[in-house]
Enzyme design. Structure first.
Site, PDB file in Angstrom:
ATOM      1  N   SER A 224       0.240   4.071   4.010  1.00 26.18           N
ATOM      2  CA  SER A 224       1.569   3.727   3.515  1.00 26.18           C
ATOM      3  C   SER A 224       1.644   4.099   2.056  1.00 26.18           C
ATOM      4  O   SER A 224       0.633   4.081   1.334  1.00 26.18           O
ATOM      5  CB  SER A 224       1.850   2.231   3.679  1.00 26.18           C
ATOM      6  OG  SER A 224       3.027   1.853   2.975  1.00 26.18           O
TER       7      SER A 224
ATOM      8  N   TYR B 108      -0.637  -6.452   2.802  1.00 25.74           N
ATOM      9  CA  TYR B 108      -0.238  -5.128   3.298  1.00 25.74           C
ATOM     10  C   TYR B 108      -0.698  -4.024   2.345  1.00 25.74           C
ATOM     11  O   TYR B 108      -1.296  -3.036   2.781  1.00 25.74           O
ATOM     12  CB  TYR B 108       1.275  -5.083   3.473  1.00 25.74           C
ATOM     13  CG  TYR B 108       1.758  -3.775   4.066  1.00 25.74           C
ATOM     14  CD1 TYR B 108       1.469  -3.439   5.382  1.00 25.74           C
ATOM     15  CD2 TYR B 108       2.516  -2.877   3.310  1.00 25.74           C
ATOM     16  CE1 TYR B 108       1.905  -2.245   5.936  1.00 25.74           C
ATOM     17  CE2 TYR B 108       2.962  -1.679   3.858  1.00 25.74           C
ATOM     18  CZ  TYR B 108       2.647  -1.371   5.167  1.00 25.74           C
ATOM     19  OH  TYR B 108       3.086  -0.187   5.707  1.00 25.74           O
TER      20      TYR B 108
END
Length: 258
Positions: free
Chosen positions: A139, A152
């Site tokens: 990501s 995350y």
């Protein structure tokens, strides 16, 4: 014989878009997720040839579950040509809340240990064959930490570092290791975000660009590229300025708010 794609998190979002893109390119599919009914309904809706796909039930957070699915794939369909470890979760956390430590533990179990376990059974046979691609979905959030996104961001930074390590281990083996870092992609994972999402990209457009990246054998790519520029610019900011820029930014919903 058609080449084979093995993809986790295939019941929705990026995983489903990638599966469809590869199917259109002539690949057979090994579709992996917990929600097998949704995968079957999607395959039926898309009109997939039953001879060109298999569905495997697995919880990527449980090592033995995903390893069993990979081994079953090898026995049923053979060694894949492309493996995409796409399954992932994104949940906000507050380290001062005891329950959120469990959220962090599960995030790492899925996003990191689950990714490595997805690759595990395929590495040796791919090396013996001298070909194949192992693709980790990271990501853009891996590039710099965001308040409220500790689990995350840290997990995706770990994806980037892990894939880089694996790439070095498999150098000259014929097996490619590709890291793809999506920016904001319109999926169920992002639709409830309560902050702006610049350069938001549709999942099918992302899948086209990811397919081209993997086919070209690129080792690392941020998609869309504009988010890579933004993230690297933020990386260059001194900490005091970065913290000021991010001050007051809405945070990812925690599990009690989801």
């Amino acid at each position: 014989m058609a080449p084979l794609l093995f993809v986790t998190g295939a019941s929705s979002g990026i995983g489903q878009a990638l599966a469809w893109r590869y199917y259109q390119a002539g690949y057979s599919l090994a579709l992996v997720a917990r929600r097998t009914e949704e995968m079957q309904a999607w395959a039926h809706k898309q009109g997939l040839d039953p001879l060109r796909y298999q569905i495997y039930s697995a919880d990527v957070a449980v090592v033995e579950s995903i390893v069993a699915a990979t081994e079953q794939c090898v026995q049923t369909q053979g060694v894949p040509d492309v493996v995409i470890a796409n399954a992932g979760v994104s949940i906000g956390m507050d380290s001062a809340v005891r329950g959120d430590l469990d959220v962090m533990s599960r995030t790492f179990a899925i996003n990191n240990v689950g990714l490595a376990a997805t690759f595990h059974a395929f590495i040796d046979p791919m090396v013996r064959r001298g070909s194949g691609a192992l693709v980790g979905i990271g990501s853009v959030a891996a590039i710099r930490g965001l308040p409220g996104h500790g689990a995350y961001c840290a997990s995706k930074a770990a994806v980037v570092a892990y894939c880089e390590s694996l790439r070095g281990e498999l150098r000259d083996s014929g097996v490619q290791v590709v890291t793809i870092c999506p920016g904001y992609i319109d999926t169920p994972l992002t639709r409830h975000n309560r902050y702006s999402m610049p350069f938001l990209m549709q999942a099918d457009v992302f899948a086209d660009k990811a397919f081209a990246t993997i086919t070209a054998g690129d080792s690392y790519r941020v998609i869309p590229w504009q988010m890579g520029v933004v993230a690297k610019a933020l990386r260059l900011l001194p900490n005091w300025l970065y913290d000021k820029v991010l001050s007051g930014r809405p945070r990812k919903k925690r599990i009690t708010e989801a």
